[in-house]
Design a protein around this motif. Sequence first.
Motif, PDB file in Angstrom:
ATOM      1  N   PRO A 148       1.239  -0.133   6.890  1.00 16.59           N
ATOM      2  CA  PRO A 148       0.323   0.026   6.869  1.00 16.59           C
ATOM      3  C   PRO A 148      -0.275   1.539   6.037  1.00 16.59           C
ATOM      4  CG  PRO A 148      -0.051  -0.810   9.016  1.00 16.59           C
ATOM      5  CD  PRO A 148       1.388   0.063   8.501  1.00 16.59           C
ATOM      6  N   MET A 149      -0.114   1.128   4.753  1.00 18.44           N
ATOM      7  CA  MET A 149      -1.056   2.525   3.511  1.00 18.44           C
ATOM      8  C   MET A 149      -1.005   2.204   2.324  1.00 18.44           C
ATOM      9  SD  MET A 149       2.801   3.829   2.899  1.00 18.44           S
ATOM     10  CE  MET A 149       1.573   5.514   1.649  1.00 18.44           C
ATOM     11  N   GLN A 150      -1.267   3.103   2.196  1.00 18.82           N
ATOM     12  CA  GLN A 150      -1.621   3.124   0.500  1.00 18.82           C
ATOM     13  C   GLN A 150      -1.459   3.584  -0.303  1.00 18.82           C
ATOM     14  OE1 GLN A 150      -5.797   2.683  -2.438  1.00 18.82           O
ATOM     15  NE2 GLN A 150      -4.900   4.101  -1.756  1.00 18.82           N
ATOM     16  N   LEU A 151      -0.329   3.484  -1.592  1.00 22.47           N
ATOM     17  CA  LEU A 151       0.676   3.930  -2.595  1.00 22.47           C
ATOM     18  C   LEU A 151       0.280   4.176  -3.716  1.00 22.47           C
ATOM     19  CD1 LEU A 151       2.566   5.597  -3.325  1.00 22.47           C
ATOM     20  CD2 LEU A 151       4.074   3.825  -3.807  1.00 22.47           C
ATOM     21  N   PHE A 152      -0.517   4.987  -4.758  1.00 20.94           N
ATOM     22  CA  PHE A 152      -2.000   5.701  -5.221  1.00 20.94           C
ATOM     23  C   PHE A 152      -0.787   6.691  -6.245  1.00 20.94           C
ATOM     24  CE2 PHE A 152      -4.772   7.617  -7.691  1.00 20.94           C
ATOM     25  CZ  PHE A 152      -5.356   6.302  -8.038  1.00 20.94           C
ATOM     26  N   PHE A 153      -0.628   6.771  -7.390  1.00 22.76           N
ATOM     27  CA  PHE A 153      -0.360   7.586  -8.342  1.00 22.76           C
ATOM     28  C   PHE A 153      -1.190   6.776  -9.857  1.00 22.76           C
ATOM     29  CE2 PHE A 153       3.894   5.505  -7.606  1.00 22.76           C
ATOM     30  CZ  PHE A 153       4.108   4.819  -8.631  1.00 22.76           C
ATOM     31  N   GLU A 154      -0.809   8.296 -10.419  1.00 27.93           N
ATOM     32  CA  GLU A 154      -1.330   7.992 -12.107  1.00 27.93           C
ATOM     33  C   GLU A 154      -0.229   7.899 -12.468  1.00 27.93           C
ATOM     34  OE1 GLU A 154      -3.837  10.773 -13.136  1.00 27.93           O
ATOM     35  OE2 GLU A 154      -5.268  10.267 -11.411  1.00 27.93           O
TER      36      GLU A 154
END
Length: 344
Positions: A148-154
């Motif tokens: 359970p996690m969030q992967l975020f990148f621009e």
Amino acid sequence: MTHDEFFLPDGDIRWKCLELRENSARLHYGRFLLAPLLEGQADLIGIATRKTLLQELEGTCITCAKFLDVPHQYFTIDGVEESINDIVMNLKKVVFRSNQLSANVPRFLTGYFRAWGPGPATARSIGVNPAHVEVINKNEHIATLKQPMQLFFELEIERNRAYGTKTTYPFREGCYPIDASFSPVLNVNHSIHNYYSLRNERKEMLFLEIWTNGSFTPVEALGMASQKLVKLFGFPLRIDEDKEEEAEYGHKVTLKDLTLEDRWEILRRRQKKTKLAVESIYIDQLQLSSKVYDCLNKAEISTLSQLLNKGYKDLMNMKMDYFDAKEIILAVEKYFKIFDSDFF
């Protein structure tokens, strides 16, 4: 032996769609027929249309991914199965659709990728600001989140032509450029067949096969290519234009007939001016022939920096001829992509 039968128009020349097929979200196929044509016209139209389809149409691609607290491209984020390099390679497969005939679509867009785990993360998690483009292959796999996690990148997204585009990105920490392929057309084949009309006149028919990546259908690609050809050949021809009008609406360009020595000195000056990091570039990266490579090795030249410190006469003294020196200069020019106007 099989025979194909087609109903051909007897009057005006026109296109006819023979087959349309969608093999996958990233592979569309179309087969077209153009007739009736006079002898020689099919080859002329086929070559021009093929080059326009492959070179002039614009595509939209991800050109850079920006991660936080990522030291290198082989780093693996905690909880993510793929490395940064694998994620970047998966982002290269994402296909966007945009209306390139509209003047409101900017060439440079910003986007982001936001997904929650656990589970697979696909291109459906890509968002674009503003929403001028849409993702075609939304089920394309990007990463696998194991907890359970969030992967975020621009993301940096660009719309550009396929021909002659080589954007260089300055090094920025956490930014990983993607070698994007802007062409929405994957391949084009054309063939020519002769036949006799009802008036017993020898005619030609042109068959055109188009494969696209899904951002445009083959019908749309052919339509846009036709419009671009009409626009390119639709410019007015002015013969009696006076010099005052030329100066008002244009500018003077001087064409220089540069010798190999001149081009080599421009390369050396440009390297000093831009301070390119040529010390870490080795000559084997230039893909030179074995003869030239051996000559440079005998002269104890192993890096591009050492090579650019040599003058043109020094190159000729290394038992090289005119064609060897030309090969080196072309290889260096190609490596730094300085075929633009500011080079000359």
